[in-house]
Design an enzyme around this catalytic site. Sequence first.
Site, short mmCIF file in Angstrom:
data_model
loop_
_atom_site.label_atom_id
_atom_site.label_comp_id
_atom_site.label_asym_id
_atom_site.label_seq_id
_atom_site.Cartn_x
_atom_site.Cartn_y
_atom_site.Cartn_z
N TYR A 32 0.68 -1.35 -0.04
CA TYR A 32 0.05 -0.06 0.01
C TYR A 32 0.89 1.23 -0.13
CZ TYR A 32 -4.71 1.51 -0.20
OH TYR A 32 -5.86 2.06 -0.21
N LEU A 33 1.78 1.14 -0.83
CA LEU A 33 2.88 2.05 -0.98
C LEU A 33 2.47 3.68 -1.13
CD1 LEU A 33 5.33 0.14 -3.26
CD2 LEU A 33 5.34 0.07 -0.73
N HIS A 37 7.23 5.68 1.23
CA HIS A 37 8.02 4.49 0.35
C HIS A 37 8.82 4.99 -0.68
CE1 HIS A 37 4.43 2.47 2.45
NE2 HIS A 37 5.50 1.74 3.15
N GLY A 147 12.08 4.00 7.09
CA GLY A 147 11.74 5.32 7.22
C GLY A 147 11.94 5.59 8.76
N ASP A 150 9.20 5.30 11.91
CA ASP A 150 9.23 4.11 12.77
C ASP A 150 10.65 3.90 13.57
OD1 ASP A 150 6.64 2.54 12.27
OD2 ASP A 150 7.62 2.80 9.95
N ILE A 176 8.27 11.40 5.63
CA ILE A 176 7.38 12.30 4.49
C ILE A 176 6.38 12.45 4.97
CG2 ILE A 176 6.74 12.21 2.03
CD1 ILE A 176 9.71 12.20 2.41
N SER A 185 1.44 7.46 5.92
CA SER A 185 1.41 5.92 6.76
C SER A 185 0.19 5.50 6.01
CB SER A 185 0.83 6.32 7.98
OG SER A 185 0.42 4.90 8.52
#
Length: 282
Positions: A32-33, A37, A147, A150, A176, A185
């Site tokens: 679910y980019l 990502h 990223g 996290d 981002i 997210s």
Amino acid sequence: MVLIKNISEIKDLVSEWKKEGKTIGLVPTMGYLHEGHESLIKKARKENDKVIVSVFVNPTQFGPNEDLESYPRNIEKDRELCESCGVDVVFNPEPVEMYKNNASTYINVQGLTEGLCGASRPIHFRGVCTVVSKLFNITMADRAYFGEKDAQQLAVVKKMVEDLNFNIDVVGCPIIREKDGLAKSSRNTYLSKEERVAALILNKSLNLALKKLKNGEASGENVINVIKGVIKEEPLAKIDYVEVVDSKTLKPVKKIENSILVAIAVYIGKTRLIDNFTFNRE
Ligand code: PAF
């Protein structure tokens, strides 16, 4: 670009690449980019001969009451994004391929996983470390991209790589954000219109905390209280945690002297969102 579902097939391909002396960048994802990502993929593309993006919603990192079933999935869109970014391989295994023959080996990083997200998600990092180390072994990557949203995951993976002597560089990439400040997210898609507006409270509270720090605030507790005060103004928000920790040890900091991580997890309705920033007092 090819989409590979079998471990043996991708292993054969990376063995060929290794023989040719190619460097390999891995971007591990659950799909679910989004633009977050994309920024990892673009960095990987710049720094390596070959780029692999793994798309795998990893069951072992979800607790029994978490969102494994409902986690958003769209492999066709992911594939298009990867293709447009010049990715070489999308690795998209099924859970039975990744966890064959009642797989029973797990990797546990102690200490760093105890607080923050680890406190409310007790098996989460064990699942992350296990799948990430499998992906490192399968892809033989030289570099892996994660990223900074996290932040705890990044610290834990770096520690695992150091402790277990993995031959890979772990590269952290900046958060981002949407134009209005919400950190990107895949879970943002769970938010209703009203919740999407309410979710801005995370970034708003962190911005105020950063301002206080820049003005000289040196008490971890005061920073926490500033953030909690802002979040409590939002009726749809429920705090999971607000923490000020040392950037390296992830242990709570009382007096702010060095580099700290200010990290929060907040439920907006049923959706748990995280955000953070690091601050260096020099
Ligand atoms: O950050 C994620 O999307 C996941 O935790 C990861 C690193 C892909 C492991 O499943």
